[in-house]
Design a protein around this motif. Structure first.
Motif, PDB file in Angstrom:
ATOM      1  N   SER A  88      -8.264   0.952  -2.760  1.00 53.72           N
ATOM      2  CA  SER A  88      -8.105   2.406  -2.795  1.00 53.72           C
ATOM      3  C   SER A  88      -8.507   2.996  -1.447  1.00 53.72           C
ATOM      4  O   SER A  88      -9.045   2.309  -0.576  1.00 53.72           O
ATOM      5  N   TYR A 125      -4.552   1.660  -5.042  1.00 56.28           N
ATOM      6  CA  TYR A 125      -3.564   0.594  -4.872  1.00 56.28           C
ATOM      7  C   TYR A 125      -3.712  -0.499  -5.933  1.00 56.28           C
ATOM      8  O   TYR A 125      -2.740  -1.183  -6.268  1.00 56.28           O
ATOM      9  N   SER A 145     -11.485   9.334   1.272  1.00 51.17           N
ATOM     10  CA  SER A 145     -11.108  10.547   0.539  1.00 51.17           C
ATOM     11  C   SER A 145     -12.226  11.579   0.570  1.00 51.17           C
ATOM     12  O   SER A 145     -13.413  11.245   0.488  1.00 51.17           O
ATOM     13  N   ARG A 166       0.821  -1.214   0.000  1.00 48.44           N
ATOM     14  CA  ARG A 166       0.000   0.000   0.000  1.00 48.44           C
ATOM     15  C   ARG A 166       0.854   1.262   0.000  1.00 48.44           C
ATOM     16  O   ARG A 166       0.327   2.360  -0.071  1.00 48.44           O
ATOM     17  N   PHE A 225       1.204   3.397  -4.836  1.00 48.79           N
ATOM     18  CA  PHE A 225      -0.166   3.725  -5.279  1.00 48.79           C
ATOM     19  C   PHE A 225      -0.090   4.667  -6.481  1.00 48.79           C
ATOM     20  O   PHE A 225       0.934   5.280  -6.750  1.00 48.79           O
ATOM     21  N   GLU A 226      -1.205   4.743  -7.114  1.00 47.66           N
ATOM     22  CA  GLU A 226      -1.365   5.658  -8.241  1.00 47.66           C
ATOM     23  C   GLU A 226      -2.283   6.807  -7.826  1.00 47.66           C
ATOM     24  O   GLU A 226      -3.145   6.640  -6.960  1.00 47.66           O
ATOM     25  N   THR A 227      -2.106   7.928  -8.457  1.00 46.85           N
ATOM     26  CA  THR A 227      -2.950   9.092  -8.173  1.00 46.85           C
ATOM     27  C   THR A 227      -3.782   9.436  -9.402  1.00 46.85           C
ATOM     28  O   THR A 227      -3.540   8.936 -10.505  1.00 46.85           O
ATOM     29  N   LYS A 260      -5.838   7.756  -3.418  1.00 45.01           N
ATOM     30  CA  LYS A 260      -4.747   6.812  -3.651  1.00 45.01           C
ATOM     31  C   LYS A 260      -5.347   5.496  -4.140  1.00 45.01           C
ATOM     32  O   LYS A 260      -6.241   4.943  -3.507  1.00 45.01           O
TER      33      LYS A 260
END
Length: 752
Positions: free
Chosen positions: A541, A493, A546, A462, A465-467, A491
């Motif tokens: 995610s 994952y 968020s 974790r 991660f991608e944004t 984020k």
């Protein structure tokens, strides 16, 4: 060559008068006294020959003088032999009744001028005996009888008098084609055919015409364009009206934006007034530079659910019809949403569906708290039925696993009939099963043509991660996030790899930093599909935590549940298809137009689409059209007031904004457009009158007039004949007489 007054050609017989006179008064050679008889014969022969030539030349001049005078009185012309041959004239009076013809100059509309000219043309340009005419409209109202050629002047005058100014846009090239077809009906071979087009020459009304067909070439009708469009006008128009805002529910503010354009060369000051349900709500004063568009925004909060209508109106100017534009909106008490999961989880807090439902309706399980604008219900995949989905407009499918064929069929039918489907990919994803739902061998039948791969499996780090990147803030649902950094709090994952084929209609709304797609949208028939490549599962995610997720989900739901069939505008004259997505059987529909007139329709299911539809074609007026679905089965299940509110719906019809642009097509461009046609322009508009049209038509029918040329020739011959007879001939005679005198000292001549 032709003649207007051909009977004057009979006067050519008067050319025989000089011949008769010549025969009666034929000159004889005088007696000549000459001393030597051998010279007498030669002298007489010379005198006789000269006099004969002179007499024949004078006779020819005098005969030619009488013949050409008769020729001139017959008014000869060079042109088609089919023109001006008698009174057998067939004509079509084509009235441009598009709403630009409502432009007023000195308090008189262009259309009123055109009607007066049409009546004058009928009276002055078409002979009472032998001619026939028809009155044709460029934008005939629905149900208008088909025009036909008739010699009945009283009926034609009534047609002109009753011709209505429409609220639609003209296609004058198509109308001219209809006029050609009308003249070519039943093998019409009248020697003279004319089409009078009375128009303001608005450029937008003249698209490229079709080439002349063979049946229109022999004879070829004359196309006479009578210009009534002046340039001394002031026009500001409301060209567009859109509804913006969040959920279409009561108690929430809605923004209505009106685009207002100044079509004149001077700065304009106008008052824009906002109306809702016939009541004035707000007013703004606007300064608009020349040839520019500005936007006026109005905000309103609706307190009652149902269908509401309104409009934005500006001050009157030369063209009043485009000073108002209408809108319609359906307000709900709340937005119902159905959240579908694979199965009932062992622990709700570990189920991605729990977080999606909470985001949609945070206090849905607490009756003491205010309800959300979106009220979500949760069900399982194995309970999906057509009847269940008819009660909702949006379905949220969270982390689907293996989908059965019956479930795929139910979901596809739901979207095809106008439903909205939101899908979250998660740990239970079966790419092949989801692909069966979204794709189809025929690309046109695919809910969302994409390729879905296998997500990563096992325990994921974790810390990696991608944004979210490339947020499309032009999209209506994402516009509100422009300039904010909320999306950067997400984020991701793990996500399902998604590939969009080249030229596919699928739109990527938000991407991931590794190049994968995060949020995608596609239209399918009447419905839409939205796909998240990840979900709210904590291992996939941090969406649930968020600050971006809740407003994103709500904005998507608000956007997806907008009633395009209600809020979308239709153009005057265009048929409207009424789609009933929640009814699967034949029903009656009652439509009430803005004038209060009611029409009955029958809506029937379409086997191909599975939708119940009806077509309404009588959209000749702008404004709100309210229609009532007459479904006795559903009415018995509800209270009468609730049943009526649910069954009553509406759509809006507005004029085509392009008709507000009064820019004119030039005479040269018009001639280029109708190259090969016998086109004649009659203007300018500020001097156009029935007498001017008659003079122009007479000149056109005559072709190239030759009368004046012939009269000049007659005058020249008369002068020359006078000179020759009184000067040249006596001079020759005197010279001959001198030669015949005896020489001095010669013996006296003998008597012969």
């Amino acid at each position: 060559m032709g003649f207007i007054e051909w009977f004057y050609l009979l006067g050519a017989a008067s050319g025989g008068i000089p011949i008769i006179i010549h025969m009666i008064h034929r000159r004889r050679a005088p007696k000549v006294l000459f001393p030597t008889l051998r010279f007498l014969k030669a002298s007489n022969e010379r005198t006789s020959r000269r006099q004969r030539i002179q007499d024949l030349f004078l006779l020819l001049l005098r005969v030619l003088l009488f013949v050409l005078l008769a020729f001139a009185l017959a008014q000869p012309f060079l042109g088609s032999r089919l023109w001006g041959a008698g009174n057998d004239i067939h004509a079509v009076l084509l009235l441009d009744n598009s709403y630009s013809m409502g432009t007023e100059h000195e308090r008189k509309a262009r259309f009123a001028v055109a009607k007066e000219l049409a009546a004058g043309i009928l009276e002055k340009c078409l002979p009472t005996r032998g001619s026939q005419a028809a009155v044709l409209l460029s934008f005939p109202p629905h149900g208008h009888p088909k025009p036909f050629l008739t010699p009945d002047r009283a009926a034609l005058q009534r047609d002109i008098l009753k011709a209505p100014l429409s609220q639609g846009r003209a296609d004058l090239t198509a109308a001219v084609q209809r006029a050609y077809d009308l003249l070519a009906e039943e093998g019409n071979k009248a020697p003279t055919m004319e089409i009078y087009v009375l128009t303001d020459l608005q450029r937008n009304a003249w698209p490229q015409p079709r080439p002349l067909e063979e049946k229109h070439k022999n004879p070829r009708p004359a196309l006479l364009v009578v210009d009534v469009g002046r340039t001394d006008y002031r026009n500001v128009a409301v060209t567009d009206l859109t509804v913006h805002g969040g959920a279409r529910v009561r108690g929430r503010p809605i923004t209505v934006q009106a685009k207002i354009r100044n079509y004149t060369a001077a700065r304009a000051t106008v008052n824009a007034t906002f109306y809702v349900d016939q009541a004035k709500q707000a007013n703004q004063q606007l300064e608009i530079p020349p040839d520019l568009t500005i936007t006026a925004s109005f905000t309103h909060t609706f307190t009652e659910p149902g269908v509401h209508s309104g409009w934005v109106q500006i001050d009157d100017d030369s063209l009043a019809l485009d000073n108002r534009r209408d809108f319609c909106i359906e307000i709900q008490d709340h937005i119902p949403a159905l959240v579908v999961r694979d199965a009932v989880p062992a622990m709700l807090q570990l189920d991605p569906t729990f977080y999606v439902a909470k985001a949609l309706d945070p206090f849905g399980d607490d009756p003491g708290k205010p309800r959300s604008l979106v009220q979500a219900a949760i069900t399982e995949l194995d309970k999906l039925t057509h009847e269940l989905l008819q009660k909702t407009r949006i379905v949220v499918l969270v982390d689907p696993g293996a989908l059965q064929r019956s479930q795929i069929a139910v979901l596809r039918q739901f979207v095809r009939r106008g439903g909205r489907l939101v899908i979250f990919c998660g740990p239970n994803l079966r790419p092949r099963s989801l692909s069966d739902l979204l794709n189809d061998p025929e690309p046109a039948n695919a809910l969302m043509p994409i390729e879905i791969g296998e997500p990563r499996q096992g325990i994921l780090d974790r810390k990696k991660f991608e944004t979210l990147v490339n947020l499309d803030d032009r999209h209506p649902a994402l516009l509100v996030f422009r300039g904010y950094r909320l999306a950067q709090t997400v984020k991701v994952y793990n996500a399902a790899p998604v590939t969009v084929p080249q030229n596919a209609p699928t739109r990527i709304l938000i991407g991931l930093s590794d190049g994968n797609a995060f949020l995608l949208e596609n239209r399918f028939h009447e419905g839409r599909v939205v796909l998240f490549s990840t979900c709210t599962d904590p291992d996939w995610s941090n969406l649930a935590a968020s600050r971006f997720f809740l407003p994103l989900l709500h904005r998507l739901v608000y956007h997806l549940t907008e009633r395009e069939d209600v809020e979308g505008t239709h153009t005057v004259g265009a048929p409207v298809t009424i789609t009933l997505r929640d009814i699967l059987r034949p029903v009656g529909i009652q439509v009430r137009d803005p004038a209060g007139e009611i029409a009955d329709l029958q809506a029937k299911p379409e086997p191909a689409s599975g939708l119940t539809r009806a077509t309404y074609a009588q959209t000749d007026k702008r404004g709100a059209y309210v229609y009532l679905v007459l479904d006795p089965t559903r009415a018995t299940e509800k209270e009468p007031s609730d049943a009526k509110a649910e069954a009553e719906r509406a759509f809006i019809v507005n004029p085509d904004p392009q008709e507000s642009d009064l820019a004119r097509i030039s005479e040269a461009d018009l001639r280029g457009l109708f190259e090969g046609h016998a086109l004649h322009y009659i203007g300018p508009p500020d001097k156009t009158s029935a007498d001017l049209v008659k003079a122009a038509v007479d000149a056109i029918r005559q072709g190239i007039p030759l009368r004046n040329i012939v009269l000049y020739i007659v005058l020249f011959i008369a002068i020359f004949e006078t000179f020759f007879a009184n000067k040249v001939v006596p001079a020759f005679q005197r010279a001959e007489d001198r030669r015949a005198e005896p020489l001095p000292g010669a013996p006296a001549p003998a008597e012969s």
